[in-house]
Design a protein around this motif. Structure first.
Motif, PDB file in Angstrom:
ATOM      1  N   ASP A  35      11.245   5.595 -33.747  1.00  0.00           N
ATOM      2  CA  ASP A  35      11.121   5.217 -35.156  1.00  0.00           C
ATOM      3  C   ASP A  35      12.405   5.575 -35.908  1.00  0.00           C
ATOM      4  N   HIS A  36      13.320   4.611 -36.038  1.00  0.00           N
ATOM      5  CA  HIS A  36      14.602   4.877 -36.687  1.00  0.00           C
ATOM      6  C   HIS A  36      14.504   4.919 -38.213  1.00  0.00           C
ATOM      7  N   HIS A  37      13.402   4.433 -38.764  1.00  0.00           N
ATOM      8  CA  HIS A  37      13.252   4.418 -40.226  1.00  0.00           C
ATOM      9  C   HIS A  37      12.437   5.591 -40.744  1.00  0.00           C
ATOM     10  N   ARG A  38      12.104   6.531 -39.857  1.00  0.00           N
ATOM     11  CA  ARG A  38      11.305   7.683 -40.277  1.00  0.00           C
ATOM     12  C   ARG A  38      12.012   8.461 -41.393  1.00  0.00           C
ATOM     13  N   LYS A  39      13.322   8.627 -41.255  1.00  0.00           N
ATOM     14  CA  LYS A  39      14.059   9.391 -42.262  1.00  0.00           C
ATOM     15  C   LYS A  39      14.035   8.699 -43.615  1.00  0.00           C
ATOM     16  N   LYS A  40      14.101   7.363 -43.622  1.00  0.00           N
ATOM     17  CA  LYS A  40      14.078   6.633 -44.893  1.00  0.00           C
ATOM     18  C   LYS A  40      12.711   6.739 -45.565  1.00  0.00           C
ATOM     19  N   ARG A  41      11.644   6.767 -44.754  1.00  0.00           N
ATOM     20  CA  ARG A  41      10.292   6.843 -45.316  1.00  0.00           C
ATOM     21  C   ARG A  41       9.895   8.254 -45.703  1.00  0.00           C
ATOM     22  N   GLN A  42      10.262   9.230 -44.856  1.00  0.00           N
ATOM     23  CA  GLN A  42       9.719  10.569 -45.019  1.00  0.00           C
ATOM     24  C   GLN A  42      10.773  11.634 -45.317  1.00  0.00           C
ATOM     25  N   GLY A  43      12.032  11.270 -45.224  1.00  0.00           N
ATOM     26  CA  GLY A  43      13.086  12.231 -45.548  1.00  0.00           C
ATOM     27  C   GLY A  43      13.697  12.911 -44.348  1.00  0.00           C
ATOM     28  N   PHE A  44      12.964  12.925 -43.215  1.00  0.00           N
ATOM     29  CA  PHE A  44      13.457  13.561 -41.995  1.00  0.00           C
ATOM     30  C   PHE A  44      13.286  12.607 -40.819  1.00  0.00           C
ATOM     31  N   PRO A  45      14.167  12.682 -39.813  1.00  0.00           N
ATOM     32  CA  PRO A  45      14.042  11.813 -38.634  1.00  0.00           C
ATOM     33  C   PRO A  45      12.802  12.134 -37.812  1.00  0.00           C
ATOM     34  N   GLU A  46      12.498  11.261 -36.868  1.00  0.00           N
ATOM     35  CA  GLU A  46      11.388  11.492 -35.948  1.00  0.00           C
ATOM     36  C   GLU A  46      11.664  12.735 -35.095  1.00  0.00           C
ATOM     37  N   ILE A  47      10.640  13.553 -34.904  1.00  0.00           N
ATOM     38  CA  ILE A  47      10.739  14.748 -34.068  1.00  0.00           C
ATOM     39  C   ILE A  47      10.140  14.429 -32.696  1.00  0.00           C
ATOM     40  N   VAL A  48      10.756  14.978 -31.652  1.00  0.00           N
ATOM     41  CA  VAL A  48      10.320  14.698 -30.284  1.00  0.00           C
ATOM     42  C   VAL A  48       9.530  15.896 -29.746  1.00  0.00           C
ATOM     43  N   TYR A  49       8.307  15.660 -29.329  1.00  0.00           N
ATOM     44  CA  TYR A  49       7.501  16.700 -28.684  1.00  0.00           C
ATOM     45  C   TYR A  49       7.840  16.681 -27.200  1.00  0.00           C
ATOM     46  N   GLY A  50       8.463  17.769 -26.720  1.00  0.00           N
ATOM     47  CA  GLY A  50       9.012  17.767 -25.365  1.00  0.00           C
ATOM     48  C   GLY A  50       8.005  17.994 -24.261  1.00  0.00           C
ATOM     49  N   GLU A  51       6.928  18.697 -24.539  1.00  0.00           N
ATOM     50  CA  GLU A  51       5.947  19.019 -23.510  1.00  0.00           C
ATOM     51  C   GLU A  51       5.273  17.739 -23.029  1.00  0.00           C
ATOM     52  N   GLY A  52       5.242  17.541 -21.724  1.00  0.00           N
ATOM     53  CA  GLY A  52       4.611  16.339 -21.178  1.00  0.00           C
ATOM     54  C   GLY A  52       5.571  15.185 -20.964  1.00  0.00           C
ATOM     55  N   LYS A  53       6.769  15.270 -21.507  1.00  0.00           N
ATOM     56  CA  LYS A  53       7.783  14.228 -21.285  1.00  0.00           C
ATOM     57  C   LYS A  53       8.745  14.688 -20.199  1.00  0.00           C
ATOM     58  N   THR A  54       9.254  13.749 -19.426  1.00  0.00           N
ATOM     59  CA  THR A  54      10.259  14.080 -18.427  1.00  0.00           C
ATOM     60  C   THR A  54      11.610  14.268 -19.105  1.00  0.00           C
ATOM     61  N   ALA A  55      12.522  14.925 -18.386  1.00  0.00           N
ATOM     62  CA  ALA A  55      13.872  15.103 -18.925  1.00  0.00           C
ATOM     63  C   ALA A  55      14.532  13.754 -19.169  1.00  0.00           C
ATOM     64  N   GLY A  56      14.308  12.802 -18.268  1.00  0.00           N
ATOM     65  CA  GLY A  56      14.891  11.469 -18.434  1.00  0.00           C
ATOM     66  C   GLY A  56      14.385  10.767 -19.680  1.00  0.00           C
ATOM     67  N   GLN A  57      13.094  10.888 -19.947  1.00  0.00           N
ATOM     68  CA  GLN A  57      12.530  10.279 -21.162  1.00  0.00           C
ATOM     69  C   GLN A  57      13.112  10.926 -22.408  1.00  0.00           C
ATOM     70  N   ILE A  58      13.247  12.251 -22.383  1.00  0.00           N
ATOM     71  CA  ILE A  58      13.806  12.946 -23.539  1.00  0.00           C
ATOM     72  C   ILE A  58      15.256  12.550 -23.761  1.00  0.00           C
ATOM     73  N   ILE A  59      16.012  12.407 -22.687  1.00  0.00           N
ATOM     74  CA  ILE A  59      17.420  11.983 -22.808  1.00  0.00           C
ATOM     75  C   ILE A  59      17.512  10.625 -23.480  1.00  0.00           C
ATOM     76  N   SER A  60      16.693   9.680 -23.052  1.00  0.00           N
ATOM     77  CA  SER A  60      16.735   8.328 -23.628  1.00  0.00           C
ATOM     78  C   SER A  60      16.377   8.332 -25.105  1.00  0.00           C
ATOM     79  N   ILE A  61      15.325   9.083 -25.463  1.00  0.00           N
ATOM     80  CA  ILE A  61      14.911   9.151 -26.862  1.00  0.00           C
ATOM     81  C   ILE A  61      15.969   9.844 -27.704  1.00  0.00           C
ATOM     82  N   ALA A  62      16.488  10.964 -27.207  1.00  0.00           N
ATOM     83  CA  ALA A  62      17.489  11.726 -27.957  1.00  0.00           C
ATOM     84  C   ALA A  62      18.755  10.913 -28.185  1.00  0.00           C
TER      85      ALA A  62
END
Length: 257
Positions: A35-62
């Protein structure tokens, strides 16, 4: 922003395909929609919950968030997984106590640095949750004062910081066991208190349920409660409140100037 993009398309300096990319509200990675527009709507960018995600998935999102110049904050991520991510994102920092991986663009114009949030922890065993709250608030642009190991078993330790706590914009109070500390702080201050129960305690604490119920039943006014061990939620809500206060003060200053 919308007018600027449409004007660029009209002038021919921006293609239709490029305009669609700029106006896209999210980026579909297949396994996640960033969600690239989270900051425009809410003031802060999307936060990533790391538990349950693979390192590869986190790298792509980050990397997707960073490419749009959004600050990146990944919660509940182990050191082993964080080190894998840092191999691909070497400019990211990791806080092992908070279990947070983050990258923050240095803009040099942080509007939220005026004033501070007090993050107060009852005991040393509560530090993981307290640091999750503190680091979250800092990455989101707020200054934090840490006041640790000031639980009710030695109330004089808390009272020695009374003025510092009272001068904060908002307090995040983290406690396990019986969870009494937020009620004490709530009786000392005139600002909002966000209570964070932790799962620290012996058997009858029921993994934080005792502290949660104590905080929900507090007789002190101005206390809001987040979920057990949810330091992120406490820090995020505190940053929102702090940001609103800064905006209000800036409007007053602009009116008087």
């Amino acid at each position: 922003m919308l007018d600027e993009i449409l004007e660029q398309v009209q002038k021919g300096t921006l293609s239709v395909a490029e305009a669609k990319m700029k106006l896209a509200t999210f980026e579909d990675l297949g396994f996640a929609k960033v969600d690239h527009h989270r900051k425009k709507r809410q003031g802060f960018p999307e936060i990533v919950y790391g538990e349950g995600k693979t390192a590869g998935q986190i790298i792509s999102i980050a990397q997707a968030l960073q490419a749009k110049r959004n600050s990146v904050l990944v919660t509940r991520i182990s050191r082993d997984k964080a080190e894998i991510v840092q191999n691909s994102c070497p400019d990211f920092s990791y806080d092992e106590t908070a279990q947070i991986l983050f990258w923050k663009e240095e803009t040099g114009s942080e509007e939220n640095f005026k004033g501070y949030i007090a993050v107060i922890a009852a005991g040393t065993s509560d530090l993981r949750v307290a640091e999750e709250a503190a680091v979250t608030a800092e990455v989101l642009g707020s200054r934090v004062h840490r006041i640790y190991d000031v639980g009710v078993a030695g109330i004089h330790r808390l009272l020695s910081h009374a003025e510092e706590i009272q001068n904060a914009t908002v307090s995040v109070v983290v406690a396990g066991m019986e969870g009494a500390l937020p009620s004490v702080v709530g009786g000392l201050v005139s600002h909002p208190v966000i209570a964070v129960p932790t799962s620290i305690g012996y058997g009858a604490s029921f993994h934080g349920l005792s502290a949660l119920l104590t905080m929900l039943n507090s007789c002190a006014s101005g206390i809001s409660v987040v979920n057990i061990d949810n330091g992120f939620g406490g820090g995020y809500n505190a940053a929102l409140i702090h940001r609103l206060v800064q905006k209000g003060e800036k409007r007053i200053e602009d009116t008087l100037s």
